[in-house]
Design a protein around this motif. Structure first.
Motif, PDB file in Angstrom:
ATOM      1  N   LYS A 293      27.795  14.152  39.839  1.00 57.02           N
ATOM      2  CA  LYS A 293      26.742  14.797  39.058  1.00 57.02           C
ATOM      3  C   LYS A 293      25.523  13.886  38.936  1.00 57.02           C
ATOM      4  N   THR A 294      25.758  12.607  38.622  1.00 60.38           N
ATOM      5  CA  THR A 294      24.661  11.647  38.489  1.00 60.38           C
ATOM      6  C   THR A 294      23.939  11.474  39.814  1.00 60.38           C
ATOM      7  N   TYR A 295      24.711  11.417  40.898  1.00 63.55           N
ATOM      8  CA  TYR A 295      24.102  11.252  42.217  1.00 63.55           C
ATOM      9  C   TYR A 295      23.294  12.485  42.608  1.00 63.55           C
ATOM     10  N   ASN A 296      23.822  13.679  42.316  1.00 59.77           N
ATOM     11  CA  ASN A 296      23.080  14.904  42.625  1.00 59.77           C
ATOM     12  C   ASN A 296      21.756  14.960  41.874  1.00 59.77           C
ATOM     13  N   ASP A 297      21.754  14.502  40.639  1.00 62.31           N
ATOM     14  CA  ASP A 297      20.498  14.460  39.874  1.00 62.31           C
ATOM     15  C   ASP A 297      19.482  13.534  40.550  1.00 62.31           C
ATOM     16  N   ALA A 298      19.951  12.398  41.038  1.00 57.35           N
ATOM     17  CA  ALA A 298      19.057  11.457  41.719  1.00 57.35           C
ATOM     18  C   ALA A 298      18.513  12.060  43.016  1.00 57.35           C
TER      19      ALA A 298
END
Length: 422
Positions: A172-177
């Motif tokens: 999720k954090t990576y997708n936001d980035a």
């Protein structure tokens, strides 16, 4: 004339031995790892692939062969092997067996895409699925199995690329980035990548458009966003590969083309088969069973195209073993000798000896030429004197020598030479 459908290929008798050689090797290596064969249907309910493979993948959006059957149910020819095995694992209660469950398959798969070298609309995959272990050692074992197949086949020069795409939480954090980065460049990207930005930005990393590749080169790296558990898992996979001596490169741009992957992903890449250089690949998919209605069960596996394997072997000049040859040709000299020739041929075949005899009323000299043409190892002439004496002259077609053998000993004589392949 009715021609073969676009994107399909005939495997002719002159080529089939290559397939047999590869499939035999696959089965032998899988057995060494205690993996058992599973066979699933050629078509499944479309929902299986929508939920399992993922609605944002090119496979589901563009490439599936989907049709309504006569009962109005939507069916799809399987575009890959993993989802069907997952369905069988749940439906047949394989989770109740002692774990882990190790399975392999050899199956046709169907994808409607532009045919190219090593990529057909109907092609064939060798795949392995290990269920019931979340350990990085399972990842290492699966990679090791595929590496062993390639090495046993004599394929050299393959490069193993591995990556981790994290779990659901750190993804999720990576997708936001990724959304933030690609959002600033979306006007420069292809239509497909624009569609993927909101639905699944991770898929953008798999784009092959040259303009998009330049932007992707500077995108955030997934390894920088892994949680502690995923980072530890990835490090232990790398350490395990080091222990067993399998060389690899960590490649943060590998994401694979299917939505069910978590954590480990990997590809074996060849530089000998052109732009489509991936010979085989796979990874971990711990939540696939949940996606299709089952309970949580960790899993890891791979798929490797048989056509790609054969193409790579041909490009490298790797031998496939010798094309099968008849052990013996039984040649009746005259019309009265055909019945005895047929009897001898039947007796040899029942003893497991590959045998040919005349079916087209050729003369004896024409039969000799035919025996040479089909590369028979031996020839037995059946004439009046041989029938009377019960002794036959066996000609070694490779060496030109002859040896007298009694009628009762013919089966044992050739059976021994079949076993020794001489």
């Amino acid at each position: 004339m009715i021609n073969i459908p676009k994107g399909t290929k005939d495997v002719l008798p002159a080529e089939a031995y290559k397939w047999h050689y590869v499939e035999k090797t696959v089965r032998e290596v899988a057995a060494a790892y205690c993996a058992s064969e599973i066979r699933t249907p050629t078509f499944e309910h479309t929902e299986l692939f929508l939920r399992g493979v993922g609605g944002t993948t090119d496979i589901v959006n563009k490439e599936m062969y989907t049709f309504d059957d006569k009962g109005g149910r939507s069916m799809t020819l399987k575009p890959e092997g993993t989802a069907g095995v997952a369905r069988a694992f749940i439906e047949r209660s394989l989770y109740a067996d002692a774990q882990p469950t190790k399975m392999y398959y050899i199956t046709p798969v169907f994808r409607y895409e532009k045919p190219q070298s090593g990529r057909l609309r109907e092609h064939h995959q060798f795949g392995v699925e290990f269920y019931g272990s979340a350990s990085p050692r399972a990842d290492v074992e699966v990679i090791s199995l595929l590496d062993a197949v390639y090495k046993r086949l004599g394929i050299t020069g393959l490069k193993l690329h591995i990556n981790s795409i994290g779990c659901r939480e750190c993804r999720k954090t990576y997708n936001d980035a990724l959304k933030a980065y690609f959002g600033a460049h979306i006007g420069e990207m292809c239509d497909t990548c624009r569609e993927r930005l909101d639905k699944n930005p991770l898929r953008i990393l798999d784009c092959k458009e040259s303009g998009c590749r330049k932007i992707i080169a500077d995108a955030p790296v997934v390894l920088d966003y892994l949680c502690d558990d995923c980072r530890r898992h990835h490090e232990e996979v790398c350490a395990g590969l080091d222990v067993i001596g399998i060389e690899y490169s960590v490649d943060p741009r590998i994401v694979r083309g299917l939505d069910y992957y978590t954590r480990t992903v990997f590809e074996f890449i060849s530089e000998d088969i052109g732009a489509q250089g991936t010979v085989g690949g796979g990874g971990r998919y711990d939540h696939l069973l949940e996606e299709i209605g089952g309970k949580y069960c960790p899993a890891v596996g791979f798929g490797s195209g048989i056509e790609r394997i054969i193409m790579t072997m041909e490009a490298l000049g790797v031998p496939f073993g010798e094309r099968p040859r008849p052990c013996v040709y039984v040649a009746p000299v005259g019309e009265d000798d055909k019945t005895e020739a047929t009897r001898i041929a039947a007796k040899l075949r029942s003893a497991g000896v590959s045998c040919e005899t005349d079916l087209t009323d050729r003369g004896f000299k024409a039969q000799m030429k035919y025996a040479n043409k089909i590369a028979a190892r031996y020839l037995v002439a059946v004439g009046e004197s041989e029938r009377a004496s019960g002794v036959y002259q066996v000609k070694n077609m490779d060496e030109g020598t002859t040896e007298a053998v009694t009628a009762d000993a013919l089966s044992e004589y050739f059976a021994n030479r079949t076993e020794k392949n001489v």
